[in-house]
Design a protein around this motif. Sequence first.
Motif, PDB file in Angstrom:
ATOM      1  N   LEU A 223      47.602  58.472  39.782  1.00 36.69           N
ATOM      2  CA  LEU A 223      48.286  59.686  40.546  1.00 36.69           C
ATOM      3  C   LEU A 223      47.349  59.253  41.618  1.00 36.69           C
ATOM      4  O   LEU A 223      46.928  59.236  42.934  1.00 36.69           O
ATOM      5  N   LEU A 224      45.768  59.478  41.979  1.00 36.69           N
ATOM      6  CA  LEU A 224      44.614  59.496  43.075  1.00 36.69           C
ATOM      7  C   LEU A 224      45.094  58.197  43.885  1.00 36.69           C
ATOM      8  O   LEU A 224      45.436  58.343  45.391  1.00 36.69           O
ATOM      9  N   GLY A 225      45.656  57.122  42.707  1.00 37.58           N
ATOM     10  CA  GLY A 225      45.839  55.906  44.123  1.00 37.58           C
ATOM     11  C   GLY A 225      46.423  55.768  44.286  1.00 37.58           C
ATOM     12  O   GLY A 225      46.412  55.204  45.645  1.00 37.58           O
ATOM     13  N   ALA A 226      47.762  55.616  43.277  1.00 36.67           N
ATOM     14  CA  ALA A 226      48.658  56.313  44.482  1.00 36.67           C
ATOM     15  C   ALA A 226      48.553  57.480  45.684  1.00 36.67           C
ATOM     16  O   ALA A 226      49.358  56.593  47.052  1.00 36.67           O
ATOM     17  N   GLY A 227      48.310  58.592  45.054  1.00 32.73           N
ATOM     18  CA  GLY A 227      48.181  59.393  46.263  1.00 32.73           C
ATOM     19  C   GLY A 227      47.366  58.854  47.632  1.00 32.73           C
ATOM     20  O   GLY A 227      47.739  59.596  48.499  1.00 32.73           O
ATOM     21  N   THR A 228      46.257  58.367  47.129  1.00 30.79           N
ATOM     22  CA  THR A 228      45.101  57.844  48.610  1.00 30.79           C
ATOM     23  C   THR A 228      46.398  56.612  49.458  1.00 30.79           C
ATOM     24  O   THR A 228      46.137  56.707  50.441  1.00 30.79           O
ATOM     25  N   ALA A 229      46.995  55.806  48.581  1.00 28.60           N
ATOM     26  CA  ALA A 229      47.653  55.030  49.009  1.00 28.60           C
ATOM     27  C   ALA A 229      48.943  55.395  50.054  1.00 28.60           C
ATOM     28  O   ALA A 229      49.068  55.040  51.251  1.00 28.60           O
ATOM     29  N   THR A 230      49.441  56.923  49.991  1.00 24.54           N
ATOM     30  CA  THR A 230      50.053  57.035  50.342  1.00 24.54           C
ATOM     31  C   THR A 230      49.811  57.822  51.797  1.00 24.54           C
ATOM     32  O   THR A 230      50.332  58.152  53.257  1.00 24.54           O
ATOM     33  N   LEU A 231      49.374  58.271  51.694  1.00 25.40           N
ATOM     34  CA  LEU A 231      47.688  59.112  52.826  1.00 25.40           C
ATOM     35  C   LEU A 231      47.322  57.650  53.743  1.00 25.40           C
ATOM     36  O   LEU A 231      47.239  58.437  54.533  1.00 25.40           O
ATOM     37  N   LEU A 232      47.289  56.869  53.404  1.00 24.83           N
ATOM     38  CA  LEU A 232      46.501  55.704  54.091  1.00 24.83           C
ATOM     39  C   LEU A 232      47.772  55.680  54.909  1.00 24.83           C
ATOM     40  O   LEU A 232      48.209  55.154  56.208  1.00 24.83           O
ATOM     41  N   THR A 233      49.217  55.212  54.544  1.00 24.22           N
ATOM     42  CA  THR A 233      50.423  54.717  55.210  1.00 24.22           C
ATOM     43  C   THR A 233      50.859  55.284  55.715  1.00 24.22           C
ATOM     44  O   THR A 233      51.530  55.177  56.954  1.00 24.22           O
ATOM     45  N   THR A 234      50.718  56.669  55.471  1.00 22.21           N
ATOM     46  CA  THR A 234      50.969  58.077  56.341  1.00 22.21           C
ATOM     47  C   THR A 234      50.310  57.940  57.372  1.00 22.21           C
ATOM     48  O   THR A 234      50.927  58.164  58.188  1.00 22.21           O
ATOM     49  N   PHE A 235      49.029  57.710  57.486  1.00 27.63           N
ATOM     50  CA  PHE A 235      47.520  57.835  59.044  1.00 27.63           C
ATOM     51  C   PHE A 235      47.627  56.875  59.408  1.00 27.63           C
ATOM     52  O   PHE A 235      47.117  56.958  60.799  1.00 27.63           O
ATOM     53  N   ILE A 236      47.635  55.608  58.581  1.00 30.31           N
ATOM     54  CA  ILE A 236      47.214  54.796  59.462  1.00 30.31           C
ATOM     55  C   ILE A 236      48.481  54.193  59.415  1.00 30.31           C
ATOM     56  O   ILE A 236      49.341  53.555  59.055  1.00 30.31           O
ATOM     57  N   SER A 237      48.232  52.989  60.705  1.00 32.71           N
ATOM     58  CA  SER A 237      49.124  51.855  61.313  1.00 32.71           C
ATOM     59  C   SER A 237      49.290  50.790  60.379  1.00 32.71           C
ATOM     60  O   SER A 237      48.868  50.764  59.828  1.00 32.71           O
ATOM     61  N   THR A 238      50.702  50.136  60.225  1.00 30.56           N
ATOM     62  CA  THR A 238      50.814  49.333  59.504  1.00 30.56           C
ATOM     63  C   THR A 238      49.901  48.129  59.490  1.00 30.56           C
ATOM     64  O   THR A 238      49.689  47.721  59.196  1.00 30.56           O
ATOM     65  N   ASP A 239      50.281  47.749  61.240  1.00 27.16           N
ATOM     66  CA  ASP A 239      48.975  46.876  61.380  1.00 27.16           C
ATOM     67  C   ASP A 239      47.825  46.835  61.263  1.00 27.16           C
ATOM     68  O   ASP A 239      46.437  46.390  60.545  1.00 27.16           O
ATOM     69  N   ALA A 240      47.068  47.582  61.328  1.00 27.35           N
ATOM     70  CA  ALA A 240      45.565  48.539  60.902  1.00 27.35           C
ATOM     71  C   ALA A 240      45.466  48.400  59.036  1.00 27.35           C
ATOM     72  O   ALA A 240      44.312  48.217  58.796  1.00 27.35           O
ATOM     73  N   MET A 241      46.073  48.974  58.066  1.00 25.68           N
ATOM     74  CA  MET A 241      46.488  48.785  57.033  1.00 25.68           C
ATOM     75  C   MET A 241      46.101  47.986  56.822  1.00 25.68           C
ATOM     76  O   MET A 241      45.144  46.821  55.706  1.00 25.68           O
ATOM     77  N   GLY A 242      46.952  46.354  57.351  1.00 26.85           N
ATOM     78  CA  GLY A 242      46.950  45.403  57.371  1.00 26.85           C
ATOM     79  C   GLY A 242      46.053  44.700  57.072  1.00 26.85           C
ATOM     80  O   GLY A 242      45.247  43.252  56.814  1.00 26.85           O
ATOM     81  N   ILE A 243      45.127  45.183  58.330  1.00 24.86           N
ATOM     82  CA  ILE A 243      43.354  44.805  58.376  1.00 24.86           C
ATOM     83  C   ILE A 243      42.504  44.976  57.880  1.00 24.86           C
ATOM     84  O   ILE A 243      41.729  44.514  57.122  1.00 24.86           O
ATOM     85  N   TRP A 244      42.651  47.102  57.709  1.00 24.48           N
ATOM     86  CA  TRP A 244      41.120  47.504  57.382  1.00 24.48           C
ATOM     87  C   TRP A 244      41.589  48.523  56.560  1.00 24.48           C
ATOM     88  O   TRP A 244      40.634  48.907  55.411  1.00 24.48           O
ATOM     89  N   GLY A 245      41.764  49.095  56.518  1.00 26.66           N
ATOM     90  CA  GLY A 245      42.870  49.893  55.923  1.00 26.66           C
ATOM     91  C   GLY A 245      43.401  49.823  53.788  1.00 26.66           C
ATOM     92  O   GLY A 245      42.659  50.665  53.225  1.00 26.66           O
ATOM     93  N   TRP A 246      43.701  49.163  54.120  1.00 28.36           N
ATOM     94  CA  TRP A 246      43.510  48.605  52.184  1.00 28.36           C
ATOM     95  C   TRP A 246      42.398  48.288  51.330  1.00 28.36           C
ATOM     96  O   TRP A 246      42.650  48.739  49.859  1.00 28.36           O
ATOM     97  N   ARG A 247      41.285  48.246  52.165  1.00 29.73           N
ATOM     98  CA  ARG A 247      39.962  47.928  51.633  1.00 29.73           C
ATOM     99  C   ARG A 247      39.543  50.023  51.378  1.00 29.73           C
ATOM    100  O   ARG A 247      39.000  49.618  50.297  1.00 29.73           O
TER     101      ARG A 247
END
Length: 442
Positions: free
Chosen positions: A183-207
Amino acid sequence: MRDISLDDAASSTSSTLAPNAPQITSQQGGRAVLAAIIGNWLEVFDFTVYGFFAVTIGKLYFPATDPTISLLLSVATFAVGFFTRPLGSVLLGVYADRHGRKAALNLTIALMALSTLAIACTPTYAQIGIAAPLIVVIGRLLQGFSQGGEFGAATTTLVELGSNTRRGLRASWQLASQGGAALLGAGTATLLTTFISTDAMGIWGWRIPFLMGALIAPIGIYLRRVMPDDSADNCTHVGPSVLLEVLQHKKTVLLVMLTVMGGTVSTYILTFYMPTYAVHSLGMPQNLSMRIGVGSGLTLLLSAPLFGAWSDRIGRRKTPIIVGRLMLAIALWPAFWLFNCFPVLPVVIPLMVFMLLCYSMGSATEFALMSESFPRRIRVTGISIAYALAVTLFGGTAQLVVTALIRMTGSNLAPAGYVSASLLISLIAVTKLKETANTPLD
């Protein structure tokens, strides 16, 4: 509800405790349960976010002209960590049985945090070349080694610390912690992909989620300070070798391993692989697929303690397992068919919740069953080896197998067939294990 509170789950009286178990007060109970499950929480949190970002990790560390090849290499790296689990289960399991559960749990959580941090900080293939995937693979190997010892020591602690009448409830918090972590992992990933751009997620957001996981370790080590000290003076093994005695229980090890097989394949497909499946096979947007993970985690978190408490109340461990797994095996084929016909959240979420309720019923009590099937002096080693073998051979490879099956057969229903077969095999093993709910621990 009082029936599923952490403090109530771990409360004990001297008249109902296992004779060799460390004594704990009611106030210590909830903290001891939390301390025992936090390592499992970290493991599942890491698995969850890896599943969500498997496509991204494949592109960054395993670039290939065919996206499916990149994904296969990514999930293969996920699977490789499971091959060091048996080694960790033996070395760390024996350590726990000889020197105490608390000492082993402190060691395993530190190793898990170190490996998670290594993955979070590794540069990409484009930056450092072949060294990048090698570091990721080494990090997964270290994770697997530490997790091989974590599960057995933690589950044994949950079963032994408290009343004999609530062992099913306490052990079920292992599954509930998996739901909370997902739940926390999915919630965190959802928030990140909502508020961080796709390019930024691929560079550093996924970390970011991996860094969060690494920071859990100091909290876990602090919490585990409150656990009773069950050093070698409190352990009852007096023979020349823990492993030699485990070999005398080889039939039990085999049956427990096959019992776990059904649960671990279901876990890694329904909880960890589904976000990847939703994106890669169903064509759903990544942010929508992450909501599936949120619903899945919440379902396990809420339902597992209820089924664990139910097994204590009816005095049966095997009945919930058999009923839940039969229901899941029947539901899988029509559910995956509907997923592919109607790949939208109003269809996918209710079906996932139903399947996970079946899975929770069929797995919440297996943790108590496996622990109660071994004597205390070899309990950690016995269940660690059985669990590690099951997860290594079947759970850790599940994502790789179903991804390959989909590619080979061209059918998106392949995951349903693989999970169903695993469930049916596990049911045969469950029927051959002894019922342990009303058996006092030694």
